[in-house]
Write a protein that holds these residues in place. Structure first.
Motif, PDB file in Angstrom:
ATOM      1  N   THR A  41       0.835  -1.211   0.000  1.00 48.40           N
ATOM      2  CA  THR A  41       0.000   0.000   0.000  1.00 48.40           C
ATOM      3  C   THR A  41       0.865   1.254   0.000  1.00 48.40           C
ATOM      4  O   THR A  41       0.562   2.221  -0.695  1.00 48.40           O
ATOM      5  CB  THR A  41      -0.943  -0.001   1.221  1.00 48.40           C
ATOM      6  OG1 THR A  41      -1.730  -1.193   1.180  1.00 48.40           O
ATOM      7  CG2 THR A  41      -1.867   1.199   1.209  1.00 48.40           C
ATOM      8  N   ARG A  44       2.125   2.274  -3.505  1.00 48.80           N
ATOM      9  CA  ARG A  44       1.106   2.364  -4.568  1.00 48.80           C
ATOM     10  C   ARG A  44       1.471   3.361  -5.662  1.00 48.80           C
ATOM     11  O   ARG A  44       1.139   3.158  -6.813  1.00 48.80           O
ATOM     12  CB  ARG A  44      -0.267   2.658  -3.977  1.00 48.80           C
ATOM     13  CG  ARG A  44      -0.417   4.018  -3.374  1.00 48.80           C
ATOM     14  CD  ARG A  44      -1.771   4.192  -2.665  1.00 48.80           C
ATOM     15  NE  ARG A  44      -1.843   5.409  -1.910  1.00 48.80           N
ATOM     16  CZ  ARG A  44      -1.379   5.564  -0.676  1.00 48.80           C
ATOM     17  NH1 ARG A  44      -0.811   4.551  -0.062  1.00 48.80           N
ATOM     18  NH2 ARG A  44      -1.466   6.711  -0.058  1.00 48.80           N
ATOM     19  N   TYR A  47       3.666   1.854  -8.649  1.00 50.00           N
ATOM     20  CA  TYR A  47       3.131   0.877  -9.600  1.00 50.00           C
ATOM     21  C   TYR A  47       2.531   1.591 -10.800  1.00 50.00           C
ATOM     22  O   TYR A  47       1.795   2.566 -10.666  1.00 50.00           O
ATOM     23  CB  TYR A  47       2.090  -0.015  -8.932  1.00 50.00           C
ATOM     24  CG  TYR A  47       2.617  -0.691  -7.688  1.00 50.00           C
ATOM     25  CD1 TYR A  47       3.760  -1.473  -7.743  1.00 50.00           C
ATOM     26  CD2 TYR A  47       1.992  -0.529  -6.467  1.00 50.00           C
ATOM     27  CE1 TYR A  47       4.262  -2.089  -6.599  1.00 50.00           C
ATOM     28  CE2 TYR A  47       2.479  -1.137  -5.329  1.00 50.00           C
ATOM     29  CZ  TYR A  47       3.612  -1.908  -5.399  1.00 50.00           C
ATOM     30  OH  TYR A  47       4.105  -2.502  -4.270  1.00 50.00           O
ATOM     31  N   LEU A  98      -3.129  -6.371  -8.300  1.00 60.17           N
ATOM     32  CA  LEU A  98      -3.999  -5.342  -7.739  1.00 60.17           C
ATOM     33  C   LEU A  98      -4.271  -4.248  -8.766  1.00 60.17           C
ATOM     34  O   LEU A  98      -3.371  -3.824  -9.486  1.00 60.17           O
ATOM     35  CB  LEU A  98      -3.364  -4.737  -6.486  1.00 60.17           C
ATOM     36  CG  LEU A  98      -3.087  -5.717  -5.340  1.00 60.17           C
ATOM     37  CD1 LEU A  98      -2.315  -5.020  -4.217  1.00 60.17           C
ATOM     38  CD2 LEU A  98      -4.373  -6.323  -4.821  1.00 60.17           C
ATOM     39  N   LYS A 100      -6.087  -0.325  -9.728  1.00 60.23           N
ATOM     40  CA  LYS A 100      -6.151   1.012  -9.162  1.00 60.23           C
ATOM     41  C   LYS A 100      -7.250   1.083  -8.099  1.00 60.23           C
ATOM     42  O   LYS A 100      -7.076   1.674  -7.037  1.00 60.23           O
ATOM     43  CB  LYS A 100      -6.430   2.005 -10.297  1.00 60.23           C
ATOM     44  CG  LYS A 100      -5.947   3.394 -10.063  1.00 60.23           C
ATOM     45  CD  LYS A 100      -6.212   4.255 -11.290  1.00 60.23           C
ATOM     46  CE  LYS A 100      -4.921   4.847 -11.768  1.00 60.23           C
ATOM     47  NZ  LYS A 100      -5.107   5.815 -12.852  1.00 60.23           N
ATOM     48  N   ASP A 102      -8.367  -1.406  -6.307  1.00 60.20           N
ATOM     49  CA  ASP A 102      -7.930  -2.157  -5.127  1.00 60.20           C
ATOM     50  C   ASP A 102      -7.076  -1.284  -4.220  1.00 60.20           C
ATOM     51  O   ASP A 102      -7.214  -1.317  -2.996  1.00 60.20           O
ATOM     52  CB  ASP A 102      -7.143  -3.407  -5.532  1.00 60.20           C
ATOM     53  CG  ASP A 102      -7.981  -4.397  -6.323  1.00 60.20           C
ATOM     54  OD1 ASP A 102      -9.221  -4.379  -6.208  1.00 60.20           O
ATOM     55  OD2 ASP A 102      -7.374  -5.191  -7.076  1.00 60.20           O
ATOM     56  N   PHE A 103      -6.178  -0.481  -4.820  1.00 59.89           N
ATOM     57  CA  PHE A 103      -5.337   0.406  -4.015  1.00 59.89           C
ATOM     58  C   PHE A 103      -6.163   1.500  -3.357  1.00 59.89           C
ATOM     59  O   PHE A 103      -5.895   1.879  -2.217  1.00 59.89           O
ATOM     60  CB  PHE A 103      -4.210   1.012  -4.859  1.00 59.89           C
ATOM     61  CG  PHE A 103      -3.071   0.079  -5.053  1.00 59.89           C
ATOM     62  CD1 PHE A 103      -2.210  -0.216  -4.003  1.00 59.89           C
ATOM     63  CD2 PHE A 103      -2.854  -0.531  -6.271  1.00 59.89           C
ATOM     64  CE1 PHE A 103      -1.155  -1.097  -4.167  1.00 59.89           C
ATOM     65  CE2 PHE A 103      -1.806  -1.412  -6.441  1.00 59.89           C
ATOM     66  CZ  PHE A 103      -0.954  -1.692  -5.397  1.00 59.89           C
ATOM     67  N   GLU A 104      -7.164   2.010  -4.069  1.00 60.37           N
ATOM     68  CA  GLU A 104      -8.048   3.009  -3.460  1.00 60.37           C
ATOM     69  C   GLU A 104      -8.751   2.413  -2.252  1.00 60.37           C
ATOM     70  O   GLU A 104      -8.905   3.064  -1.226  1.00 60.37           O
ATOM     71  CB  GLU A 104      -9.050   3.527  -4.496  1.00 60.37           C
ATOM     72  CG  GLU A 104      -8.411   4.395  -5.549  1.00 60.37           C
ATOM     73  CD  GLU A 104      -9.335   4.725  -6.720  1.00 60.37           C
ATOM     74  OE1 GLU A 104     -10.524   4.333  -6.687  1.00 60.37           O
ATOM     75  OE2 GLU A 104      -8.855   5.371  -7.660  1.00 60.37           O
ATOM     76  N   THR A 107      -6.287   1.986   0.807  1.00 60.78           N
ATOM     77  CA  THR A 107      -5.969   3.223   1.526  1.00 60.78           C
ATOM     78  C   THR A 107      -7.062   3.593   2.521  1.00 60.78           C
ATOM     79  O   THR A 107      -6.806   4.374   3.435  1.00 60.78           O
ATOM     80  CB  THR A 107      -5.734   4.398   0.556  1.00 60.78           C
ATOM     81  OG1 THR A 107      -6.894   4.600  -0.232  1.00 60.78           O
ATOM     82  CG2 THR A 107      -4.530   4.147  -0.337  1.00 60.78           C
TER      83      THR A 107
END
Length: 130
Positions: A41, A44, A47, A98, A100, A102-104, A107
């Protein structure tokens, strides 16, 4: 006429079953330690993810690699033989994919930085300790 009505009623009987299965939640998850989740995370921004694509991340290389451990899936396929063994123990996934979104999601979650295993469910944006 009787046969047509019977067919319509028979077809209508299957519609609720189809809708129920279509609405079932996706239960796929990635199994990672809290430390790995926190590392991935925190990287992020490293990536290279375009909308609709995913980043393939070698979790074990997250902390020491430039780019946060992002790998080419082609290199993973071409440079290694498939592992066909079955492991009965549950361990962290070596590579995760993952998006975008998934990263949102990540967070917004409180991720404990420990060595306990967690299942990250991208669909539904949830984290469960294992």
């Amino acid at each position: 006429m009787f046969h047509r009505v019977s067919l319509i009623l028979l077809a209508g009987a299957f519609v609720p079953a189809l809708n129920g299965s279509a609405l079932a939640e996706d239960d796929s998850f990635f199994l990672m330690t809290g430390e790995s989740l926190a590392c991935v995370t925190s990287h992020r921004a490293d990536y290279d993810i375009e909308d609709g694509n995913v980043a393939f991340i070698a979790v074990s290389e997250c902390a020491g690699a430039s780019g946060g451990g992002q790998v080419s899936i082609l290199d993973q396929v071409l440079n290694s033989a498939p592992d066909v063994s079955v492991d009965e123990t549950q361990g962290p996934d070596p590579v995760v994919a993952l998006s975008k979104e998934d990263f949102e999601c990540l967070t917004t979650l409180e991720i404990p930085e420990n060595s306990d295993l967690y299942a990250f469910y991208p669909e539904g944006c949830r984290l469960e300790q294992r």
